[in-house]
Design a protein around this motif. Structure first.
Motif, PDB file in Angstrom:
ATOM      1  N   ARG A  92      98.459  48.248  57.130  1.00  0.00           N
ATOM      2  CA  ARG A  92      98.624  49.228  58.202  1.00  0.00           C
ATOM      3  C   ARG A  92      99.520  48.686  59.310  1.00  0.00           C
ATOM      4  O   ARG A  92     100.328  49.419  59.877  1.00  0.00           O
ATOM      5  N   ARG A 184      97.475  63.517  71.956  1.00  0.00           N
ATOM      6  CA  ARG A 184      97.617  62.095  71.658  1.00  0.00           C
ATOM      7  C   ARG A 184      98.882  61.827  70.842  1.00  0.00           C
ATOM      8  O   ARG A 184      99.562  60.836  71.047  1.00  0.00           O
ATOM      9  N   LYS A 194      99.307  52.180  64.810  1.00  0.00           N
ATOM     10  CA  LYS A 194      98.526  51.590  65.887  1.00  0.00           C
ATOM     11  C   LYS A 194      99.529  50.942  66.835  1.00  0.00           C
ATOM     12  O   LYS A 194      99.883  49.777  66.672  1.00  0.00           O
ATOM     13  N   TYR A 199      98.186  54.514  73.033  1.00  0.00           N
ATOM     14  CA  TYR A 199      97.051  54.284  73.940  1.00  0.00           C
ATOM     15  C   TYR A 199      97.437  54.632  75.375  1.00  0.00           C
ATOM     16  O   TYR A 199      96.670  55.260  76.110  1.00  0.00           O
ATOM     17  N   GLU A 230      91.115  63.623  66.297  1.00  0.00           N
ATOM     18  CA  GLU A 230      90.327  62.394  66.413  1.00  0.00           C
ATOM     19  C   GLU A 230      89.439  62.481  67.637  1.00  0.00           C
ATOM     20  O   GLU A 230      89.566  63.395  68.445  1.00  0.00           O
ATOM     21  N   ALA A 233      89.479  56.777  70.352  1.00  0.00           N
ATOM     22  CA  ALA A 233      90.236  55.967  69.399  1.00  0.00           C
ATOM     23  C   ALA A 233      89.417  55.796  68.126  1.00  0.00           C
ATOM     24  O   ALA A 233      89.316  54.707  67.562  1.00  0.00           O
ATOM     25  N   MET A 234      88.805  56.898  67.696  1.00  0.00           N
ATOM     26  CA  MET A 234      88.031  56.881  66.461  1.00  0.00           C
ATOM     27  C   MET A 234      88.398  58.106  65.629  1.00  0.00           C
ATOM     28  O   MET A 234      88.743  59.152  66.171  1.00  0.00           O
ATOM     29  N   ASN A 235      88.240  57.977  64.335  1.00  0.00           N
ATOM     30  CA  ASN A 235      88.346  59.154  63.476  1.00  0.00           C
ATOM     31  C   ASN A 235      87.035  59.924  63.605  1.00  0.00           C
ATOM     32  O   ASN A 235      86.043  59.402  64.110  1.00  0.00           O
ATOM     33  N   LEU A 254      95.338  58.678  62.962  1.00  0.00           N
ATOM     34  CA  LEU A 254      95.370  57.267  62.581  1.00  0.00           C
ATOM     35  C   LEU A 254      94.561  57.060  61.295  1.00  0.00           C
ATOM     36  O   LEU A 254      93.402  57.478  61.241  1.00  0.00           O
ATOM     37  N   GLY A 256      92.229  55.398  59.668  1.00  0.00           N
ATOM     38  CA  GLY A 256      91.211  54.383  59.949  1.00  0.00           C
ATOM     39  C   GLY A 256      90.659  53.757  58.682  1.00  0.00           C
ATOM     40  O   GLY A 256      90.440  54.436  57.671  1.00  0.00           O
ATOM     41  N   ILE A 257      90.412  52.469  58.761  1.00  0.00           N
ATOM     42  CA  ILE A 257      89.838  51.746  57.622  1.00  0.00           C
ATOM     43  C   ILE A 257      88.337  52.050  57.539  1.00  0.00           C
ATOM     44  O   ILE A 257      87.772  52.156  56.457  1.00  0.00           O
ATOM     45  N   THR A 258      87.717  52.276  58.688  1.00  0.00           N
ATOM     46  CA  THR A 258      86.311  52.688  58.684  1.00  0.00           C
ATOM     47  C   THR A 258      86.199  54.096  58.093  1.00  0.00           C
ATOM     48  O   THR A 258      85.285  54.386  57.316  1.00  0.00           O
ATOM     49  N   ARG A 259      87.155  54.971  58.457  1.00  0.00           N
ATOM     50  CA  ARG A 259      87.187  56.334  57.906  1.00  0.00           C
ATOM     51  C   ARG A 259      87.256  56.280  56.384  1.00  0.00           C
ATOM     52  O   ARG A 259      86.443  56.906  55.688  1.00  0.00           O
ATOM     53  N   THR A 298      84.268  57.290  63.746  1.00  0.00           N
ATOM     54  CA  THR A 298      84.290  56.046  62.965  1.00  0.00           C
ATOM     55  C   THR A 298      85.414  55.139  63.436  1.00  0.00           C
ATOM     56  O   THR A 298      86.524  55.596  63.694  1.00  0.00           O
ATOM     57  N   GLY A 299      85.115  53.853  63.579  1.00  0.00           N
ATOM     58  CA  GLY A 299      86.140  52.882  63.982  1.00  0.00           C
ATOM     59  C   GLY A 299      85.554  51.476  63.931  1.00  0.00           C
ATOM     60  O   GLY A 299      84.331  51.314  63.915  1.00  0.00           O
ATOM     61  N   THR A 300      86.424  50.483  63.915  1.00  0.00           N
ATOM     62  CA  THR A 300      85.980  49.094  63.789  1.00  0.00           C
ATOM     63  C   THR A 300      85.014  48.681  64.907  1.00  0.00           C
ATOM     64  O   THR A 300      84.029  47.993  64.653  1.00  0.00           O
TER      65      THR A 300
END
Ligand code: PLP
Length: 354
Positions: A92, A184, A194, A199, A230, A233-235, A254, A256-259, A298-300
């Motif tokens: 990413r 955004r 990212k 931001y 979103e 800063a999370m999905n 974005l 997301g890897i958590t997504r 969802t997010g890190t």
């Protein structure tokens, strides 16, 4: 790539796990490496953590040429340290870099750099429940000239920060305000990357939400201000009549890897997950007719954040009785279990630090 290591001769004391918070403390060392168009990457080194000199004309200060990643190293009960899907962060970051005409870092070097810094600063990965070592790789344009063009010189760095548990008293549902003025990102822009600029552009809406007593803003698409993108800063994911819906990766969302991990976990647990457009009107009618069962981000950083209240056009709606839903909790428990190594990693998502 051979990383030169210069150790600090004044190691810092380690903060008590209860005061960690987010991004306030840094480990003893940091990684840095330079890039020049005619040389490629050079001078990969780990040096004592600290300030460094920059040229006032450096591209990053003027034209926002910067991308970053956010990931964590987790201390397992057996004392070993592991990363969660680090290759996805490498990929990413390079996708983001390409969008901003920055050089890419070979994936195997990215992984090697993470391993080198985490193992040198081994004692900085905390072990208290919910704590972790937050890793911040970042890459910026560093030409010493004001000309506007793709950069010829860049720097890649990695810093690491021990962070506390995101949730002090368990998963608390948060209040979210639908933002219908600022956007955004738009398709064709940098929304899927990212980059620091995304931001910077999002802060005003975030502040507005906070001034009105909400934790974060929920973003709508930049063209019609209609489709959900979103949250902060999370999905974002919704459970409507037992099915999971999450906005598709449209170019302004974005990835997301958590997504991605939540989708795979939910599918494995037998849920139907649809990645599609979902409009704010569809969401509000699901709220009004009671079919919206759960909503979460969802997010890190938070892994999963339960959404308890939604503010839209001066009205407040309660989601799922303002309580944490079953699926939200299930996802949180499974993902954090895999990350801290208390549950079996059947997906082979984790990677031990060597
Ligand atoms: C980082 C980020 C996310 C979450 O991505 P993860 O890989 O899950 O941490 C979501 N939205 C935005 C805008 C982000 O910057």
């Amino acid at each position: 790539m051979n990383i030169k290591i210069t150790k600090t001769n004044s190691p810092k004391p380690h903060p008590d796990p209860s005061v960690l918070g987010f991004g306030k403390y840094f480990t003893d060392h940091m990684f840095t490496m330079d890039y020049a168009a005619d040389k490629g990457w050079f001078n990969p080194e780990i040096i004592p953590f600290g300030k460094f000199l920059m040229h006032p004309a450096s591209t990053v200060f003027h034209y926002g040429a910067e991308v970053f990643e956010g990931m964590k190293a987790y201390r397992r009960q057996d004392g070993k340290i592991q990363l969660f899907r680090p290759l996805e962060n490498a990929k990413r970051m390079n996708l983001s870099a390409q969008r901003l005409c920055l050089p890419t870092v070979p994936e195997e070097d990215f992984i090697k750099i993470l391993n080198a810094l985490i193992s040198l600063d081994e004692a900085w990965t905390p072990s208290a429940a919910g704590t972790s070592l937050y890793l911040r790789p970042f890459l910026f344009g560093n030409d010493e000239s004001l000309g506007v063009h793709p950069v010829q010189n860049a720097r890649f760095m990695l810093i690491a920060s021990p962070v506390g548990s995101y949730y002090k008293e368990g998963l608390n549902p948060v209040r979210i305000l639908v933002e219908d003025q600022d956007v955004r990102a738009v398709k064709g822009g940098t929304g899927y990357t990212k980059c620091g600029g995304n931001y910077a552009a999002s802060l005003r809406a975030g502040k507005r939400a906070q001034d009105e007593g909400y934790a974060q803003a929920l973003w709508l698409d930049g063209i019609e201000r209609k489709y959900i993108e979103e949250v902060g800063a999370m999905n974002v994911m919704f459970k409507i009549k037992g099915q999971i819906i999450t906005p598709e990766l449209s170019g302004s969302v974005l990835p997301g890897i958590t997504r991605m991990s939540c989708i795979e976990l939910l599918q494995q647990k037998g849920y139907t997950v649809s990645q599609r457009k979902i409009s704010i009107d569809e969401l509000i009618s699901a709220l009004e007719n009671g079919s919206l069962e759960e909503a979460w981000g969802t997010g890190t950083a938070a892994v999963v954040a339960s959404i308890g209240t939604l503010g839209y056009k001066g009205k407040q709606y309660t989601v799922g009785g303002g309580k944490i839903g079953k699926t939200t909790q299930e996802l949180y428990d499974t993902l954090t279990g895999i990350q801290w190594g208390t549950l079996p990693d059947t997906f082979k998502w984790t990677q031990l630090i060597k």
